[in-house]
Structures are given as C-alpha cells and as structure tokens.
Design a protein around this motif. Structure first.
Motif, PDB file in Angstrom:
ATOM      1  N   ASN A  57       1.346  -1.132   0.064  1.00 22.42           N
ATOM      2  CA  ASN A  57       0.186  -0.064   0.272  1.00 22.42           C
ATOM      3  C   ASN A  57       0.755   1.464   0.155  1.00 22.42           C
ATOM      4  O   ASN A  57       0.634   2.172   0.991  1.00 22.42           O
ATOM      5  N   PRO A  58       1.290   1.477  -0.843  1.00 25.09           N
ATOM      6  CA  PRO A  58       2.671   2.686  -0.804  1.00 25.09           C
ATOM      7  C   PRO A  58       1.853   3.761  -1.088  1.00 25.09           C
ATOM      8  O   PRO A  58       0.250   3.486  -2.334  1.00 25.09           O
ATOM      9  N   LEU A  59       1.962   5.433  -0.808  1.00 29.54           N
ATOM     10  CA  LEU A  59       1.290   6.335  -0.975  1.00 29.54           C
ATOM     11  C   LEU A  59       2.336   7.420  -1.222  1.00 29.54           C
ATOM     12  O   LEU A  59       3.268   7.543  -0.451  1.00 29.54           O
ATOM     13  N   PHE A  60       2.086   8.826  -1.925  1.00 30.10           N
ATOM     14  CA  PHE A  60       2.389   9.171  -1.538  1.00 30.10           C
ATOM     15  C   PHE A  60       2.200  10.804  -2.715  1.00 30.10           C
ATOM     16  O   PHE A  60       1.872  10.834  -3.097  1.00 30.10           O
ATOM     17  N   PHE A  61       2.518  11.832  -1.430  1.00 28.39           N
ATOM     18  CA  PHE A  61       2.251  13.334  -1.184  1.00 28.39           C
ATOM     19  C   PHE A  61       2.932  14.033  -1.002  1.00 28.39           C
ATOM     20  O   PHE A  61       3.821  14.488  -1.019  1.00 28.39           O
ATOM     21  N   TYR A  62       2.629  15.578  -1.409  1.00 30.49           N
ATOM     22  CA  TYR A  62       2.795  16.721  -1.308  1.00 30.49           C
ATOM     23  C   TYR A  62       2.680  17.112  -0.402  1.00 30.49           C
ATOM     24  O   TYR A  62       1.501  16.913   0.408  1.00 30.49           O
ATOM     25  N   ILE A  81       5.219   8.155   1.179  1.00 35.39           N
ATOM     26  CA  ILE A  81       5.851   9.281   1.409  1.00 35.39           C
ATOM     27  C   ILE A  81       6.067  10.069   0.880  1.00 35.39           C
ATOM     28  O   ILE A  81       4.628  10.974   0.534  1.00 35.39           O
ATOM     29  N   VAL A  82       6.049  11.643   1.889  1.00 33.95           N
ATOM     30  CA  VAL A  82       5.800  12.964   1.928  1.00 33.95           C
ATOM     31  C   VAL A  82       7.338  13.567   1.626  1.00 33.95           C
ATOM     32  O   VAL A  82       7.091  13.258   2.066  1.00 33.95           O
ATOM     33  N   LEU A  83       6.776  14.240   0.347  1.00 30.58           N
ATOM     34  CA  LEU A  83       7.794  15.874   0.297  1.00 30.58           C
ATOM     35  C   LEU A  83       7.023  16.894   0.208  1.00 30.58           C
ATOM     36  O   LEU A  83       5.525  17.321  -0.179  1.00 30.58           O
ATOM     37  N   ASN A  84       7.455  17.664   0.722  1.00 29.71           N
ATOM     38  CA  ASN A  84       6.818  19.180   1.340  1.00 29.71           C
ATOM     39  C   ASN A  84       7.220  19.915  -0.195  1.00 29.71           C
ATOM     40  O   ASN A  84       7.570  19.876  -1.042  1.00 29.71           O
ATOM     41  N   ARG A  85       6.249  20.470  -0.294  1.00 29.94           N
ATOM     42  CA  ARG A  85       5.793  21.492  -1.055  1.00 29.94           C
ATOM     43  C   ARG A  85       7.169  22.770  -1.869  1.00 29.94           C
ATOM     44  O   ARG A  85       7.642  22.899  -2.323  1.00 29.94           O
TER      45      ARG A  85
END
Length: 114
Positions: A57-62, A81-85
């Motif tokens: 269940n991989p998810l990726f967001f900003y 995985i979350v990458l900052n704006r």
C-alpha cells in the motif's frame, strides 16, 4: 479521468493521518503542471520499487510545508512518502527551470501535451 494524486488522497480515509500529513492541493499554483509532472514521475518509481521490495500500500503526497524536507509514515495500512512543497518548488526552480542545466533538463522536460 481523475488525476492519480487526488485519487490517492481519496484512498487515504484516515482523517487524523491526512491532517498530520497536511496534504497539499497544488492545482492553483502557477507550477501545477510541474507539480503533476514530478508526482507522476516519482510515484511511478515509488510504485515499481515498492513492488520490487514488497512494500504494501504505497502512497505518495506533497505536504503544505515550505521547508526543504521530506518524511515517511508507516501506518497500519499504508506506507507513505511525503515531500514538502518547498522541496518541490526548489526542485522546479533550481533544476527543471534552470537554464544553466538545459542539457541535463532535456531528459526531464515536461511534455507539451500537459
């Protein structure tokens, strides 16, 4: 057809987790095409690597944070995985739109169809 980024947001039903991530809606940004391009590229890589290493269940967001940072979150149901704006804006400004790197950038050019 619904954008994959926003489909993933709908998948994440845990409102507490959504609030913790502070998910970014980039659609009103001047660089929205670039945000989508980076998301599509990185999420495809994350998805294929997740299969390779059996990450479920991989998810990726900003996130809406402006710092040059990222994090990962493992919940009972997701690996996120979350990458900052701020990190993405820096990537866009310093790499994708940097004229000094034009030769390097040809690999990463945004298609005209976007």
């Amino acid at each position: 057809m619904k954008d994959k980024y926003f489909t993933q947001i709908e998948i994440l039903t845990n409102e507490i987790l959504k609030g913790k991530i502070n998910i970014c809606d980039y659609t009103h940004y001047d660089q929205s095409d670039e945000f989508k391009y980076v998301f599509d590229y990185l999420s495809l890589s994350f998805s294929s690597q997740s299969q390779k290493y059996k990450i479920k269940n991989p998810l990726f967001f900003y996130s809406n944070y402006d710092s040059l940072n990222a994090c990962d979150i493992k919940s009972d149901h997701y690996n996120i995985i979350v990458l900052n704006r701020g990190l993405i804006l820096n990537l866009i400004n310093e790499i994708l739109e940097n004229e000094d790197l034009i030769e390097f950038n040809t690999v990463f050019k945004i298609p005209k169809s976007i």
